[in-house]
Design a protein around this motif. Structure first.
Motif, mmCIF file in Angstrom:
data_model
loop_
_atom_site.group_PDB
_atom_site.id
_atom_site.type_symbol
_atom_site.label_atom_id
_atom_site.label_comp_id
_atom_site.label_asym_id
_atom_site.label_seq_id
_atom_site.Cartn_x
_atom_site.Cartn_y
_atom_site.Cartn_z
ATOM 1 N N GLY A 46 0.790 -1.220 0.000
ATOM 2 C CA GLY A 46 0.000 0.000 0.000
ATOM 3 C C GLY A 46 0.818 1.263 0.000
ATOM 4 O O GLY A 46 0.258 2.367 -0.009
ATOM 5 N N PHE A 249 1.128 -1.267 -9.985
ATOM 6 C CA PHE A 249 0.182 -0.518 -9.157
ATOM 7 C C PHE A 249 0.942 0.477 -8.284
ATOM 8 O O PHE A 249 2.098 0.238 -7.916
ATOM 9 C CB PHE A 249 -0.615 -1.463 -8.252
ATOM 10 C CG PHE A 249 -1.600 -2.332 -8.985
ATOM 11 C CD1 PHE A 249 -2.945 -2.045 -8.964
ATOM 12 C CD2 PHE A 249 -1.175 -3.445 -9.699
ATOM 13 C CE1 PHE A 249 -3.863 -2.847 -9.635
ATOM 14 C CE2 PHE A 249 -2.068 -4.247 -10.376
ATOM 15 C CZ PHE A 249 -3.416 -3.948 -10.339
ATOM 16 N N LYS A 251 -0.106 2.451 -4.734
ATOM 17 C CA LYS A 251 -1.130 2.603 -3.700
ATOM 18 C C LYS A 251 -2.468 2.022 -4.169
ATOM 19 O O LYS A 251 -3.512 2.661 -4.098
ATOM 20 C CB LYS A 251 -1.278 4.069 -3.300
ATOM 21 C CG LYS A 251 -0.052 4.623 -2.576
ATOM 22 C CD LYS A 251 -0.281 6.025 -2.052
ATOM 23 C CE LYS A 251 0.924 6.493 -1.235
ATOM 24 N NZ LYS A 251 0.739 7.867 -0.706
ATOM 25 N N LYS A 252 -2.365 0.804 -4.710
ATOM 26 C CA LYS A 252 -3.512 0.008 -5.157
ATOM 27 C C LYS A 252 -4.212 0.584 -6.390
ATOM 28 O O LYS A 252 -5.272 0.102 -6.788
ATOM 29 C CB LYS A 252 -4.524 -0.165 -4.018
ATOM 30 C CG LYS A 252 -3.939 -0.870 -2.798
ATOM 31 C CD LYS A 252 -4.968 -1.086 -1.715
ATOM 32 C CE LYS A 252 -4.338 -1.790 -0.508
ATOM 33 N NZ LYS A 252 -5.321 -2.004 0.582
#
Length: 351
Positions: A46, A249, A251-252
């Motif tokens: 994340g 990706f 942070k998602k």
């Protein structure tokens, strides 16, 4: 009192309880270890750039083998407890062989990951020596372009054979800063360009415009450029098609790639984020290797005891205390099977 005499003093129930307690302590310790790694994986995913890609097929084959081995061992012990102890001479060695098969296909999985550019400490994007930043190549008088992991000439993706030939040509430059009198072959087929100007080799030195010698820093860039061509690499260290074979990706949020530029939420990646991405390593692969390799290490150690149990199956030693030695070994083996299924599902849906 000797160890043998001490063991004789213990009742079968106490020996079974002691053995099982040792197994359960080991299982609990391993569970805590992998719980910590799983948590670290989720937290790390994340806050950095994260690469996701398909699992190699070899990992699925190994999963089938470890499930089959647990079933075989479970059934074999039940049959042995019903009076047919001779079945262990077949079941235990078969479980060992299936376990070796699991380890083999795990290794094949790592090999496939490595072939796809997913190494333990690999970077994500190519920055130093990136094609087109300083150097480009002409092939038979036509400019070659790069898009993702593809090389294109006249708008068409070249064949793997052509890609390997280009890699062999580029390999000649991989240690050019240390070469005292470099000689470059196939200059009639390939033309090297530095900032759109043809590079020529004269008297062991590289020039543009026939008189401007390339500086040491330019030769270092040429080496870096050659490494990527040698390895068939475009803009990414991962091989395959971006968005299909692997995704990136932040942070998602999934990144998009177009015209050699990465986009986040429809906008080109900002300079600070691009700089960070260029310097980042593939943390996701590092976690994947660590978690699966630790599990494989436990498998290999347990296979040693399974091999010893295979030998003991022919001497009748496994029949002690209602087959206690093989029953306790089976508990740990089943646990490793369940742990692998957990890792597979965790990495499959999270990774």
């Amino acid at each position: 009192m000797s160890q043998t005499e001490y063991d004789k003093e213990l009742t079968p129930e106490i020996r079974e309880k002691m053995r099982k307690n040792l197994i359960y302590v080991g299982i609990f310790s391993i569970m805590m270890l992998f719980a910590g790694l799983s948590s670290g994986y989720i937290v790390s995913a994340g806050d950095t750039f994260w690469v996701k890609y398909d699992f190699p097929p070899a990992f699925y084959i190994s999963t089938a083998l470890i499930i089959l081995s647990s079933i075989v061992l479970f059934i074999g012990i039940k049959i042995a407890q019903r009076g047919n102890a001779a079945i262990l001479k077949t079941i235990v060695p078969l479980t060992f062989i299936l376990g070796v098969g699991f380890a083999y296909f795990q290794w094949q999985g790592y090999s496939q990951l490595n072939e796809n550019g997913s190494a333990l400490s690999s970077k994500i994007t190519v920055s130093e020596g990136r094609y087109g930043d300083y150097y480009e190549l002409e092939v038979d008088g036509k400019y070659m372009e790069v898009d993702g992991s593809d090389y294109l000439i006249a708008g068409k993706v070249i064949s793997e054979k052509q890609k390997k030939e280009i890699g062999l040509f580029a390999k000649q430059f991989e240690a050019i800063t240390r070469a005292k009198n470099p000689k470059i072959a196939n200059l009639d087929k390939y033309t090297l360009r530095y900032k759109s100007q043809e590079v020529k080799l004269k008297d062991g030195k590289f020039y543009v415009q026939d008189s401007i010698e390339l500086k040491p820093v330019d030769l270092i860039r040429l080496e870096q450029f050659s490494w990527h061509l040698r390895d068939g690499r475009g803009d990414f260290f991962h091989k395959g098609k971006f968005g299909k074979d692997f995704k990136i990706f932040y942070k998602k949020q999934e990144l998009q790639y177009k015209d050699r530029t990465l986009y986040l939420k429809g906008n080109p990646l900002s300079a600070p984020l691009q700089l960070r991405l260029d310097g980042d390593s593939d943390t996701s692969s590092a976690y994947l290797y660590l978690m699966t390799a630790l599990h494989l290490l436990h498998i290999v150690v347990t296979l040693f005891f399974m091999f010893r149990a295979s030998i003991h199956s022919f001497s009748g030693k496994l029949a002690i205390d209602n087959f206690l030695p093989i029953r306790t070994l089976a508990i740990f083996w089943h646990f490793l099977g369940v742990l692998w299924i957990y890792l597979l599902l965790f990495l499959l849906f999270i990774h």
